[in-house]
Design a protein around this motif. Structure first.
Motif, short mmCIF file in Angstrom:
data_model
loop_
_atom_site.label_atom_id
_atom_site.label_comp_id
_atom_site.label_asym_id
_atom_site.label_seq_id
_atom_site.Cartn_x
_atom_site.Cartn_y
_atom_site.Cartn_z
N TRP A 80 -14.77 -3.59 3.36
CA TRP A 80 -13.87 -3.62 4.25
C TRP A 80 -13.51 -5.06 3.63
O TRP A 80 -12.47 -6.02 4.06
N ASN A 81 -13.92 -5.71 2.50
CA ASN A 81 -13.60 -7.66 2.43
C ASN A 81 -11.98 -7.32 2.28
O ASN A 81 -11.03 -6.21 1.04
N SER A 82 -10.79 -7.55 2.48
CA SER A 82 -9.17 -8.24 2.48
C SER A 82 -9.12 -8.22 0.89
O SER A 82 -8.26 -7.50 0.39
N ALA A 83 -10.18 -8.28 -0.40
CA ALA A 83 -10.04 -8.56 -1.04
C ALA A 83 -10.14 -7.09 -2.07
O ALA A 83 -9.08 -6.65 -3.04
N PHE A 84 -9.81 -5.85 -1.27
CA PHE A 84 -9.75 -4.37 -1.74
C PHE A 84 -9.13 -4.43 -0.72
O PHE A 84 -9.63 -3.08 -0.07
N PRO A 85 -7.88 -4.00 -1.18
CA PRO A 85 -6.38 -3.41 -0.01
C PRO A 85 -6.70 -2.10 0.33
O PRO A 85 -7.03 -1.43 1.91
N LYS A 86 -7.62 -0.95 -0.18
CA LYS A 86 -7.99 0.44 -0.42
C LYS A 86 -9.53 0.62 0.08
O LYS A 86 -10.16 1.45 0.36
N GLY A 87 -10.18 -0.79 -0.07
CA GLY A 87 -11.45 -0.69 0.35
C GLY A 87 -12.49 -0.67 -1.11
O GLY A 87 -11.68 -0.37 -1.84
N ALA A 88 -13.38 -0.79 -0.88
CA ALA A 88 -14.46 -0.47 -2.30
C ALA A 88 -15.20 0.61 -2.12
O ALA A 88 -16.35 0.09 -0.70
#
Length: 181
Positions: A80-88
């Motif tokens: 859920w980290n904001s570095a991954f806008p689509k999630g990862a």
């Protein structure tokens, strides 16, 4: 097979073994550090297909011996980290031998670890290959559900094909009785 991320083709190698061509990488970021809870993780980021399936590849020392509850908390936070806008999907990995990698994948949507992840295995092997840590052929990805083999066809750093080979199992049989289908 037609998927949301593109067409996936495969071939039967023998009774239980199949080789599948994974979707082409649409995004590759090898140096993609991500901060979580005050610590920076040296991630790579790969998307396979278009629209791309997002995968974070996170090197993790002592992976096989790490407490799964602690790893689950970190996997959830990174997913859920904001570095991954689509999630990862978060693929924790550790090189355990020549061309052999231990991988644990925390999958978005499932929101937990899964026994195996084909696109996660491909993304992990691809990242490690481009970083010069594994070769392009016969990369053994060991997951809780078993071993998958990744082969990368390339011309220099340009990826031409990404193949996954692994076993299949019949998990159920059914019968469709609706004549309208």
């Amino acid at each position: 097979m037609e998927t949301m991320a593109g067409l996936v083709t495969g071939q039967r190698v023998n009774e239980r073994l199949y080789k599948v061509r994974l979707n082409d990488p649409s995004v590759i970021k090898l140096d993609y550090p991500v901060e979580e809870s005050g610590k920076t993780y040296a991630c790579s980021y790969v998307e396979l297909g278009n629209p791309g399936l997002p995968h974070a590849v996170v090197p993790f020392t002592g992976l096989a011996d790490t407490d799964m509850d602690e790893l689950r908390k970190l996997g959830r936070a990174l997913r859920w980290n904001s570095a991954f806008p689509k999630g990862a999907n978060v693929n924790f990995c550790e090189i355990t031998g020549e061309n052999e990698v231990c991988v644990r994948t925390f999958e978005r949507g499932v929101e937990d670890f899964t026994y195996a992840c084909g696109t996660g295995s491909g993304s992990t092997a691809l990242s490690l290959f481009l970083l010069g840590k594994v070769s392009s052929h016969g990369v053994k990805i060991n997951m809780p559900g078993g071993q998958l083999i990744i082969d990368i066809e390339h011309e220099g750093e340009r990826i031409q094909d990404l193949f996954l080979t692994g076993p299949t199992n019949i998990v159920c049989k059914g019968e469709i009785t609706d004549e309208e289908l």
